[in-house]
Design a protein around this motif. Structure first.
Motif, mmCIF file in Angstrom:
data_model
loop_
_atom_site.group_PDB
_atom_site.id
_atom_site.type_symbol
_atom_site.label_atom_id
_atom_site.label_comp_id
_atom_site.label_asym_id
_atom_site.label_seq_id
_atom_site.Cartn_x
_atom_site.Cartn_y
_atom_site.Cartn_z
ATOM 1 N N GLY A 275 41.300 -15.790 -32.128
ATOM 2 C CA GLY A 275 41.504 -17.235 -32.059
ATOM 3 C C GLY A 275 40.708 -17.973 -33.114
ATOM 4 O O GLY A 275 41.195 -18.919 -33.746
ATOM 5 N N VAL A 276 39.478 -17.546 -33.336
ATOM 6 C CA VAL A 276 38.641 -18.155 -34.374
ATOM 7 C C VAL A 276 39.249 -17.901 -35.752
ATOM 8 O O VAL A 276 39.359 -18.815 -36.577
ATOM 9 N N LEU A 277 39.658 -16.662 -36.007
ATOM 10 C CA LEU A 277 40.289 -16.340 -37.298
ATOM 11 C C LEU A 277 41.545 -17.180 -37.528
ATOM 12 O O LEU A 277 41.766 -17.695 -38.633
ATOM 13 N N LYS A 278 42.348 -17.331 -36.490
ATOM 14 C CA LYS A 278 43.579 -18.108 -36.629
ATOM 15 C C LYS A 278 43.279 -19.597 -36.832
ATOM 16 O O LYS A 278 44.041 -20.300 -37.496
ATOM 17 N N THR A 279 42.173 -20.074 -36.271
ATOM 18 C CA THR A 279 41.772 -21.459 -36.518
ATOM 19 C C THR A 279 41.397 -21.630 -37.979
ATOM 20 O O THR A 279 41.811 -22.599 -38.629
ATOM 21 N N PHE A 280 40.627 -20.694 -38.514
ATOM 22 C CA PHE A 280 40.270 -20.742 -39.935
ATOM 23 C C PHE A 280 41.533 -20.678 -40.793
ATOM 24 O O PHE A 280 41.682 -21.423 -41.763
ATOM 25 N N GLN A 281 42.464 -19.785 -40.442
ATOM 26 C CA GLN A 281 43.706 -19.659 -41.187
ATOM 27 C C GLN A 281 44.495 -20.965 -41.122
ATOM 28 O O GLN A 281 45.089 -21.391 -42.118
ATOM 29 N N TYR B 286 39.438 -23.499 -31.027
ATOM 30 C CA TYR B 286 39.431 -22.040 -30.989
ATOM 31 C C TYR B 286 40.255 -21.518 -29.814
ATOM 32 O O TYR B 286 41.039 -20.574 -29.958
ATOM 33 N N LEU B 287 40.095 -22.131 -28.646
ATOM 34 C CA LEU B 287 40.842 -21.695 -27.471
ATOM 35 C C LEU B 287 42.340 -21.959 -27.632
ATOM 36 O O LEU B 287 43.165 -21.134 -27.238
ATOM 37 N N LYS B 288 42.689 -23.085 -28.218
ATOM 38 C CA LYS B 288 44.105 -23.405 -28.466
ATOM 39 C C LYS B 288 44.725 -22.350 -29.373
ATOM 40 O O LYS B 288 45.835 -21.889 -29.138
ATOM 41 N N SER B 289 43.990 -21.954 -30.404
ATOM 42 C CA SER B 289 44.489 -20.905 -31.302
ATOM 43 C C SER B 289 44.625 -19.579 -30.561
ATOM 44 O O SER B 289 45.585 -18.838 -30.774
ATOM 45 N N ALA B 290 43.661 -19.274 -29.689
ATOM 46 C CA ALA B 290 43.701 -18.014 -28.943
ATOM 47 C C ALA B 290 44.882 -17.964 -27.977
ATOM 48 O O ALA B 290 45.358 -16.877 -27.644
ATOM 49 N N ARG C 74 47.878 -19.332 -28.539
ATOM 50 C CA ARG C 74 49.185 -19.304 -29.210
ATOM 51 C C ARG C 74 49.858 -17.964 -28.904
ATOM 52 O O ARG C 74 49.202 -16.918 -28.898
ATOM 53 N N PRO C 75 51.165 -17.957 -28.650
ATOM 54 C CA PRO C 75 51.842 -16.711 -28.268
ATOM 55 C C PRO C 75 51.647 -15.562 -29.254
ATOM 56 O O PRO C 75 51.488 -14.416 -28.833
ATOM 57 N N THR C 76 51.645 -15.853 -30.549
ATOM 58 C CA THR C 76 51.492 -14.763 -31.528
ATOM 59 C C THR C 76 50.101 -14.156 -31.486
ATOM 60 O O THR C 76 49.914 -13.021 -31.918
ATOM 61 N N VAL C 77 49.132 -14.885 -30.972
ATOM 62 C CA VAL C 77 47.781 -14.344 -30.811
ATOM 63 C C VAL C 77 47.646 -13.706 -29.435
ATOM 64 O O VAL C 77 47.178 -12.577 -29.287
ATOM 65 N N ALA C 78 48.056 -14.420 -28.410
ATOM 66 C CA ALA C 78 47.776 -14.026 -27.032
ATOM 67 C C ALA C 78 48.608 -12.847 -26.524
ATOM 68 O O ALA C 78 48.151 -12.116 -25.651
ATOM 69 N N LEU C 79 49.798 -12.672 -27.047
ATOM 70 C CA LEU C 79 50.729 -11.699 -26.479
ATOM 71 C C LEU C 79 50.124 -10.327 -26.166
ATOM 72 O O LEU C 79 50.263 -9.846 -25.047
ATOM 73 N N PRO C 80 49.461 -9.666 -27.085
ATOM 74 C CA PRO C 80 49.047 -8.295 -26.765
ATOM 75 C C PRO C 80 47.861 -8.189 -25.808
ATOM 76 O O PRO C 80 47.724 -7.179 -25.117
ATOM 77 N N TYR C 81 47.014 -9.201 -25.734
ATOM 78 C CA TYR C 81 45.765 -9.036 -24.987
ATOM 79 C C TYR C 81 45.950 -8.888 -23.482
ATOM 80 O O TYR C 81 45.370 -7.964 -22.887
ATOM 81 N N PRO C 82 46.740 -9.728 -22.806
ATOM 82 C CA PRO C 82 46.956 -9.481 -21.375
ATOM 83 C C PRO C 82 47.624 -8.125 -21.114
ATOM 84 O O PRO C 82 47.298 -7.447 -20.131
#
Length: 127
Positions: free
Chosen positions: A54-60, A104-108, A110-118
């Motif tokens: 999520g942090v990386l995606k925020t920077f991106q 950071y949490l909003k980025s985390a 996002r479906p493209t970020v969150a999908l694999p973790y759960p």
């Protein structure tokens, strides 16, 4: 080539680099599930990796915002557009404290970020 062209090329390269780093974080999560059999270790590690992505995606996203600001100037040929303003533009809009954490949490989430973790967390529990 003017300064905006150089800036766009540099930012685009870094934008793509963040995408590769995010993929590396996802692959690290998969490796953790495969290599660490204890969910008491794996679940917190996956949560940490999820937040890190999520942090990386925020920077991106910050780089992407600047790229989107540069592109109209390049298209119109505006020679007077200010180049090399990534950090000063961001500093002028930078959220503080909880606002930054919320980004950071909003980025985390996002479906493209969150999908694999759960899914990885569920696999970790069932393994």
């Amino acid at each position: 080539m003017n300064a905006l062209h150089h800036e766009w090329l540099a930012l685009q390269s870094q934008h793509e680099r963040y995408e590769a780093l995010a993929l590396g974080v996802k692959l690290s999560g998969f490796a953790a599930v495969v290599l660490v059999p204890d969910p008491r270790v794996t679940l917190p590690l996956l949560a940490l990796l999820w937040l890190q992505e999520g942090v990386l995606k925020t920077f991106q996203g910050r780089l992407g915002d600047r790229l989107l600001a540069i592109e109209p100037a390049l298209k119109s040929g505006a020679a007077d557009a200010a180049a090399m303003q990534l950090h000063s533009d961001w500093a002028a809009r930078r959220p503080r404290g909880l606002g930054l954490v919320a980004q950071y949490l909003k980025s985390a989430l996002r479906p493209t970020v969150a999908l694999p973790y759960p899914l990885l967390m569920a696999v970790s529990l069932w393994a």
